[in-house]
Enzyme design. Sequence first.
Site, PDB file in Angstrom:
ATOM      1  N   HIS A  82       0.951  -1.345  -0.498  1.00  0.00           N
ATOM      2  CA  HIS A  82      -0.200  -0.167   0.386  1.00  0.00           C
ATOM      3  C   HIS A  82       1.357   1.255   0.109  1.00  0.00           C
ATOM      4  O   HIS A  82       1.884   1.350   0.403  1.00  0.00           O
ATOM      5  CB  HIS A  82      -1.206  -0.303   1.312  1.00  0.00           C
ATOM      6  CG  HIS A  82      -0.421   0.001   2.495  1.00  0.00           C
ATOM      7  ND1 HIS A  82      -0.221   0.764   2.964  1.00  0.00           N
ATOM      8  CD2 HIS A  82      -0.433  -0.723   3.340  1.00  0.00           C
ATOM      9  CE1 HIS A  82       0.234   0.555   4.915  1.00  0.00           C
ATOM     10  NE2 HIS A  82       0.359  -0.478   4.648  1.00  0.00           N
ATOM     11  N   ASP A  84      -0.487   4.270   0.940  1.00  0.00           N
ATOM     12  CA  ASP A  84      -1.313   5.050   1.166  1.00  0.00           C
ATOM     13  C   ASP A  84      -0.292   5.043   3.050  1.00  0.00           C
ATOM     14  O   ASP A  84       0.610   3.815   3.342  1.00  0.00           O
ATOM     15  CB  ASP A  84      -2.470   5.262   1.664  1.00  0.00           C
ATOM     16  CG  ASP A  84      -2.572   3.607   2.622  1.00  0.00           C
ATOM     17  OD1 ASP A  84      -1.972   2.809   2.057  1.00  0.00           O
ATOM     18  OD2 ASP A  84      -4.123   3.900   2.788  1.00  0.00           O
ATOM     19  N   ASP A 115       5.907   0.890   6.567  1.00  0.00           N
ATOM     20  CA  ASP A 115       4.759   1.054   6.632  1.00  0.00           C
ATOM     21  C   ASP A 115       3.860   1.783   5.630  1.00  0.00           C
ATOM     22  O   ASP A 115       3.794   2.565   6.154  1.00  0.00           O
ATOM     23  CB  ASP A 115       4.122   1.391   7.692  1.00  0.00           C
ATOM     24  CG  ASP A 115       2.762   0.905   8.408  1.00  0.00           C
ATOM     25  OD1 ASP A 115       2.238  -0.117   7.035  1.00  0.00           O
ATOM     26  OD2 ASP A 115       1.641   0.305   8.555  1.00  0.00           O
ATOM     27  N   GLU A 149      -5.401   1.180   2.769  1.00  0.00           N
ATOM     28  CA  GLU A 149      -4.822  -0.218   3.308  1.00  0.00           C
ATOM     29  C   GLU A 149      -4.988   0.796   5.144  1.00  0.00           C
ATOM     30  O   GLU A 149      -5.120   0.540   6.045  1.00  0.00           O
ATOM     31  CB  GLU A 149      -3.340   0.116   3.177  1.00  0.00           C
ATOM     32  CG  GLU A 149      -3.360  -1.896   4.128  1.00  0.00           C
ATOM     33  CD  GLU A 149      -3.406  -1.537   5.696  1.00  0.00           C
ATOM     34  OE1 GLU A 149      -3.484  -2.208   6.547  1.00  0.00           O
ATOM     35  OE2 GLU A 149      -2.980  -0.374   6.291  1.00  0.00           O
ATOM     36  N   GLU A 150      -4.800   2.301   5.070  1.00  0.00           N
ATOM     37  CA  GLU A 150      -4.622   2.519   6.392  1.00  0.00           C
ATOM     38  C   GLU A 150      -5.963   3.622   7.032  1.00  0.00           C
ATOM     39  O   GLU A 150      -6.332   3.577   7.979  1.00  0.00           O
ATOM     40  CB  GLU A 150      -3.380   3.924   6.623  1.00  0.00           C
ATOM     41  CG  GLU A 150      -2.360   3.436   6.678  1.00  0.00           C
ATOM     42  CD  GLU A 150      -1.255   2.558   7.477  1.00  0.00           C
ATOM     43  OE1 GLU A 150      -2.304   1.596   7.837  1.00  0.00           O
ATOM     44  OE2 GLU A 150      -0.332   2.338   7.156  1.00  0.00           O
ATOM     45  N   ARG A 324     -10.861 -11.219  20.118  1.00  0.00           N
ATOM     46  CA  ARG A 324      -9.823 -12.044  19.268  1.00  0.00           C
ATOM     47  C   ARG A 324      -9.881 -12.678  18.805  1.00  0.00           C
ATOM     48  O   ARG A 324     -10.256 -14.096  19.821  1.00  0.00           O
ATOM     49  CB  ARG A 324      -8.055 -11.526  20.152  1.00  0.00           C
ATOM     50  CG  ARG A 324      -8.038 -10.205  20.003  1.00  0.00           C
ATOM     51  CD  ARG A 324      -7.554  -9.378  18.579  1.00  0.00           C
ATOM     52  NE  ARG A 324      -7.203  -7.753  19.304  1.00  0.00           N
ATOM     53  CZ  ARG A 324      -7.214  -7.442  18.103  1.00  0.00           C
ATOM     54  NH1 ARG A 324      -7.215  -7.660  16.701  1.00  0.00           N
ATOM     55  NH2 ARG A 324      -7.558  -5.658  18.583  1.00  0.00           N
ATOM     56  N   SER A 395      -4.576  -7.753  14.152  1.00  0.00           N
ATOM     57  CA  SER A 395      -5.783  -7.976  12.916  1.00  0.00           C
ATOM     58  C   SER A 395      -5.387  -7.462  12.203  1.00  0.00           C
ATOM     59  O   SER A 395      -4.973  -6.659  11.621  1.00  0.00           O
ATOM     60  CB  SER A 395      -7.700  -8.301  13.068  1.00  0.00           C
ATOM     61  OG  SER A 395      -7.611  -9.030  14.804  1.00  0.00           O
ATOM     62  N   HIS A 423       2.634   3.784  12.129  1.00  0.00           N
ATOM     63  CA  HIS A 423       1.538   4.224  13.308  1.00  0.00           C
ATOM     64  C   HIS A 423       1.971   5.332  13.968  1.00  0.00           C
ATOM     65  O   HIS A 423       1.177   6.483  14.976  1.00  0.00           O
ATOM     66  CB  HIS A 423       0.725   3.640  13.497  1.00  0.00           C
ATOM     67  CG  HIS A 423       0.069   2.467  12.762  1.00  0.00           C
ATOM     68  ND1 HIS A 423      -1.181   2.204  12.988  1.00  0.00           N
ATOM     69  CD2 HIS A 423       0.703   2.387  11.607  1.00  0.00           C
ATOM     70  CE1 HIS A 423      -1.558   1.401  11.485  1.00  0.00           C
ATOM     71  NE2 HIS A 423      -0.344   1.442  10.730  1.00  0.00           N
TER      72      HIS A 423
HETATM   73 ZN   LIG Z   1       1.301  -1.744   6.458  1.00  0.00          ZN
END
Ligand SMILES: [Zn+2]
Length: 451
Positions: A82, A84, A115, A149-150, A324, A395, A423
């Site tokens: 991804h 983004d 990421d 994706e984010e 979970r 997940s 993140h």
């Molecule tokens: Zn990622």
Amino acid sequence: MAYVDANRARFVDDLIEWVRIPSVSSDPAHAPDLVKNAEHLAATLRNLGAGRVEVWSTAGHPAVFAEWLGAPGKPTLLVYGHHDVQPVDPLAEWITPPFEPSLRDGRMWGRGVVDDKGQVYIHAKAIESFVKTVGRLPINLRMIVEGEEEVGSANLETLLRERAEDLAADFVCVSDTAMFGRGIPSLCVGLRGLAYLEVFVDGPALDLHSGSFGGGVANPVNALARILATLHDADGRILVEGFYEHALPLKDRERREIQSLPFDEKEWLRSTGAPAVFGEKGYSTLERIWARPTLDVCGISGGFQGAGAKTIIPARASAKVSCRLVPDQEPDDIVGKLTAHFAGVAPPGVRVRVERLHGGRPYLAPTDHPVYEVAKRAFSRAFGKPTVFMREGGSIPFVRTIADATGKPCLLMGFGQPDENAHAPNEWLDLENYHLGIKSAAYLYDELGRM
Ligand SMILES: [Zn+2]
């Protein structure tokens, strides 16, 4: 591999250029940057002489598609990534600005470096290394790099369905996860799913005076506490009927694999700040985190929360509950079982209802398939160490989306580090890993070409 070594510095410079584009998918103000970002990647791939490079528009942010189909009779690999990135707040905590990548301590710092832009470039540079030296790839390769994706991959399923022919492949490779530890090549073979709900307990129409009414009607906060106390036994086992019914038991081989990992439980516990480890009896900590389902109350509300005392029978109480899940549990089935459980244990005098918040299905790789041994070998060739199978307790819903849509084995070959601040402020990419990642991808294509 001589080409990868010779171009090590330029591969870093190229990534810096791409990271400068602030492709934050959650912020509508950055929508033009996502277009620019996709065009930049498309131009990079076009320079590699791909047979076809296209920017696919979606109902949201664009995706980039490319294909090299110059190896007739050889397998086709679909690479997912991804383009983004996550938002950057809190900006003040960044040591250097998120979109002005800097190099220090053997790392590249900036938003999206690992990421997932760095991991997308790992594949792009591996492809380049073949194209510029032998003129072609040893396999057929297709690449899909989405821009959402984010923010939940809202349009990925549609793309996979509408472009199924363009995206057809024998195997899928997703590079968007972290390794078990520094220098340990790791294939992630399992992800937990999620079922998230809120349970509401309603009593009187409004808060009542606990003197005038206390003892006369049921108290929803008391009732909620009773209900939540029925969810586990003292050993942490979940008491909801049928909860474990579809949870695949760990195979002896899987338990041995998990046990063989260099996991320092004391250090891990220290990192949590908790006084002791705790969880379902009969399983190690890694087993409980990766391969056993859980049920956790994430928050409780109800009644008087202000300073001092206020004497009431609260009108209502609620709790947010997250489970979970492990293969083959299904979020809908688990929510249904919990709803039935709550109805069954609700004390008299209150009304109980459940609202489903969100969910995602778990994933377990078909590791009996020979492609996993091939991937292990390729990864080990680059890092000079045995490749381990690991799982992820969290997940990643898009993995299941891709696996289900393609019906093909999915290799989760990630090059992140567990503490790389994806993140968070000060995201970094280990430059050695970037370099060895490019070699790993190249070896993967090479090994798949011999299958
Ligand atoms: Zn990622």
